[in-house]
Design an enzyme around this catalytic site. Structure first.
Site, short mmCIF file in Angstrom:
data_model
loop_
_atom_site.label_atom_id
_atom_site.label_comp_id
_atom_site.label_asym_id
_atom_site.label_seq_id
_atom_site.Cartn_x
_atom_site.Cartn_y
_atom_site.Cartn_z
N ALA A 66 0.81 -1.35 0.00
CA ALA A 66 0.05 0.00 -0.05
C ALA A 66 0.92 1.19 -0.14
O ALA A 66 2.06 1.18 0.33
CB ALA A 66 -0.82 0.05 1.17
N GLY A 112 0.43 -5.05 0.58
CA GLY A 112 -0.84 -4.89 0.21
C GLY A 112 -0.53 -5.66 -1.18
O GLY A 112 -1.48 -6.24 -1.87
N GLU A 115 -0.86 -9.35 -0.48
CA GLU A 115 -2.22 -9.44 -0.20
C GLU A 115 -3.25 -9.39 -1.38
O GLU A 115 -4.10 -10.25 -1.74
CB GLU A 115 -2.76 -8.27 0.75
CG GLU A 115 -2.28 -8.55 2.19
CD GLU A 115 -2.41 -7.45 3.21
OE1 GLU A 115 -2.22 -6.21 2.84
OE2 GLU A 115 -3.04 -7.77 4.14
N GLU A 135 4.30 -5.35 7.51
CA GLU A 135 3.67 -4.37 8.15
C GLU A 135 4.04 -3.83 9.60
O GLU A 135 4.38 -2.81 9.91
CB GLU A 135 2.06 -4.50 8.19
CG GLU A 135 1.47 -4.09 6.71
CD GLU A 135 1.55 -5.37 5.84
OE1 GLU A 135 2.31 -6.57 5.99
OE2 GLU A 135 0.85 -5.25 4.78
N1 COA Z 1 4.65 3.16 -0.53
C1 COA Z 1 5.21 3.96 -1.09
N2 COA Z 1 6.07 4.36 -2.00
C2 COA Z 1 6.84 3.12 -1.95
C3 COA Z 1 6.47 1.86 -1.65
C4 COA Z 1 5.29 2.04 -0.70
N3 COA Z 1 4.87 0.62 -0.26
N4 COA Z 1 7.59 1.24 -1.90
C5 COA Z 1 8.49 1.74 -2.57
N5 COA Z 1 7.96 2.97 -2.60
C6 COA Z 1 8.76 4.08 -3.37
C7 COA Z 1 10.00 4.52 -2.62
O1 COA Z 1 9.63 5.41 -1.63
C8 COA Z 1 11.03 5.20 -3.74
O2 COA Z 1 10.34 6.50 -4.11
P1 COA Z 1 10.93 7.66 -4.40
O3 COA Z 1 12.21 7.23 -5.32
O4 COA Z 1 10.34 8.88 -4.73
O5 COA Z 1 11.98 7.83 -2.95
C9 COA Z 1 10.52 4.25 -4.87
O6 COA Z 1 9.21 3.45 -4.60
C10 COA Z 1 11.54 3.09 -5.15
O7 COA Z 1 11.78 2.61 -3.75
P2 COA Z 1 13.15 2.23 -3.07
O8 COA Z 1 13.07 2.17 -1.68
O9 COA Z 1 14.21 3.46 -3.44
O10 COA Z 1 13.68 0.90 -3.70
P3 COA Z 1 14.67 -0.19 -3.40
O11 COA Z 1 14.91 -1.07 -4.29
O12 COA Z 1 15.75 0.43 -2.36
O13 COA Z 1 13.71 -1.20 -1.90
C11 COA Z 1 11.92 -2.16 -1.30
C12 COA Z 1 12.72 -1.74 -2.43
C13 COA Z 1 10.88 -2.78 -1.86
C14 COA Z 1 12.79 -3.13 -0.28
C15 COA Z 1 11.52 -0.74 -0.59
O14 COA Z 1 10.71 -0.15 -1.40
C16 COA Z 1 10.39 -1.09 0.62
O15 COA Z 1 10.77 -1.59 1.50
N6 COA Z 1 9.29 -0.69 0.24
C17 COA Z 1 8.19 -0.64 1.29
C18 COA Z 1 7.58 -2.13 1.46
C19 COA Z 1 6.65 -1.98 2.58
O16 COA Z 1 6.83 -1.87 3.58
N7 COA Z 1 5.39 -2.45 2.09
C20 COA Z 1 4.08 -2.41 3.26
C21 COA Z 1 3.16 -1.34 3.04
S1 COA Z 1 1.92 -1.53 4.02
#
Ligand code: COA
Length: 258
Positions: A66, A112, A115, A135
């Site tokens: 999400a 999400g 999910e 989460e």
């Molecule tokens: N919500 C909003 N933005 C998200 C996102 C999310 N769930 N997951 C990734 N993004 C965005 C990042 O903020 C980043 O945006 P920016 O370039 O404007 O800063 C972009 O997507 C790329 O992500 P980034 O974190 O730089 O990539 P990465 O390869 O270093 O890491 C992940 C990849 C998936 C490990 C990491 O993005 C992450 O942990 N995301 C969140 C996962 C999460 O907690 N999901 C559950 C949400 S309830």
């Protein structure tokens, strides 16, 4: 309807939905959830569409969760509304859709995103896929059905391990626990493999398939006896044109045309 956050396409008997926010790793914001609801509804009504394949744009993510930026300042009331609305509009909606949905998991499927994949009827992952429900690392729990659907797929013990550690499993581990049905060795193969499953589904009666989805789902509904639902649905099949066609074709030694 025109979409900003997803791309939809149709070919033969299949509807394709691609979540298209690659710069945000296809994170599900409110608008994307709304568009996905509309697209699933539209495709489900389309008689030609026998199967829907959903995937993420780019090579990195199916859906990374999400959209965290959207709910970072929410209070408890807003949080409940977010989960309730999302479950109704998208996750339960997909799980209960009459048309089978295949998730082509092409990278990160987190929160999400996992999910959503779990709400789909069938999951296929490419070997670079990584899945998890992180989460608790945000001070939250899964809110789009993850605490219910993950134990249904992998069992309570593995589900609680994944949820409490917030860790990711790779495609092979996901396969070994039943979280995905198949793993393919490259992203190029992913949609092709899903299409092979779609071709097999499309040969069968769409009315019977819709009934089968309903009966299987009944097992997971509180206060519903799935066996009773099955008896009712089985009986109703006898009154359909697909039953007449399917049995006639068998007896006439030809392929049915549904
Ligand atoms: N919500 C909003 N933005 C998200 C996102 C999310 N769930 N997951 C990734 N993004 C965005 C990042 O903020 C980043 O945006 P920016 O370039 O404007 O800063 C972009 O997507 C790329 O992500 P980034 O974190 O730089 O990539 P990465 O390869 O270093 O890491 C992940 C990849 C998936 C490990 C990491 O993005 C992450 O942990 N995301 C969140 C996962 C999460 O907690 N999901 C559950 C949400 S309830």
């Amino acid at each position: 309807m025109s979409y900003q956050n997803i791309v939809i396409e149709y070919a033969d008997h299949t509807g394709y939905i691609t979540i298209d926010r690659p710069k945000k790793l296809n994170a599900l914001n409110k608008e994307t959830i709304k568009e996905l609801h509309e697209a699933f509804k539209e495709m489900d009504l389309e008689e030609e569409v026998r199967v829907i394949i959903i995937t993420g744009s780019g090579e990195k993510a199916f859906v990374a969760g999400a959209d965290i930026a959207e709910f970072a300042d929410f209070d408890a009331k807003e949080g409940k509304k977010l989960a309730a609305k999302g479950q109704k509009k998208l996750f339960d909606f997909v799980a209960k859709l009459s048309t089978p949905v295949i998730a082509a998991v092409n990278g990160f499927a987190l929160g999400g995103g996992l999910e959503l994949a779990m709400a789909c009827h069938i999951r296929v992952a490419s070997d670079n896929a990584k899945m998890g429900l992180p989460e608790v690392s945000l001070g939250l729990i899964p809110g789009y059905g993850g605490t219910q659907r993950l134990p249904q797929l992998v069992g309570k013990g593995k589900a609680l391990e994944m949820i409490t550690t917030g860790g990711m499993v790779d495609a092979q581990e996901a396969f070994s626990h039943g979280l995905v049905n198949h793993v393919v060795s490259s992203q190029e193969e992913l949609i092709v493999f899903c299409e092979k499953i779609a071709d097999k589904i499309a040969r069968n009666s769409p009315l019977a398939i819709a009934s089968a989805i309903k009966a299987v789902n009944a097992n997971y509904e509180a206060a519903v006896n799935g066996f009773d639902v099955e008896i009712e649905a089985f009986g109703n099949c006898f009154g359909t044109k697909d039953f007449t066609e399917g049995t006639s074709a068998f007896l006439e030694k030809r392929k049915p045309k549904f």
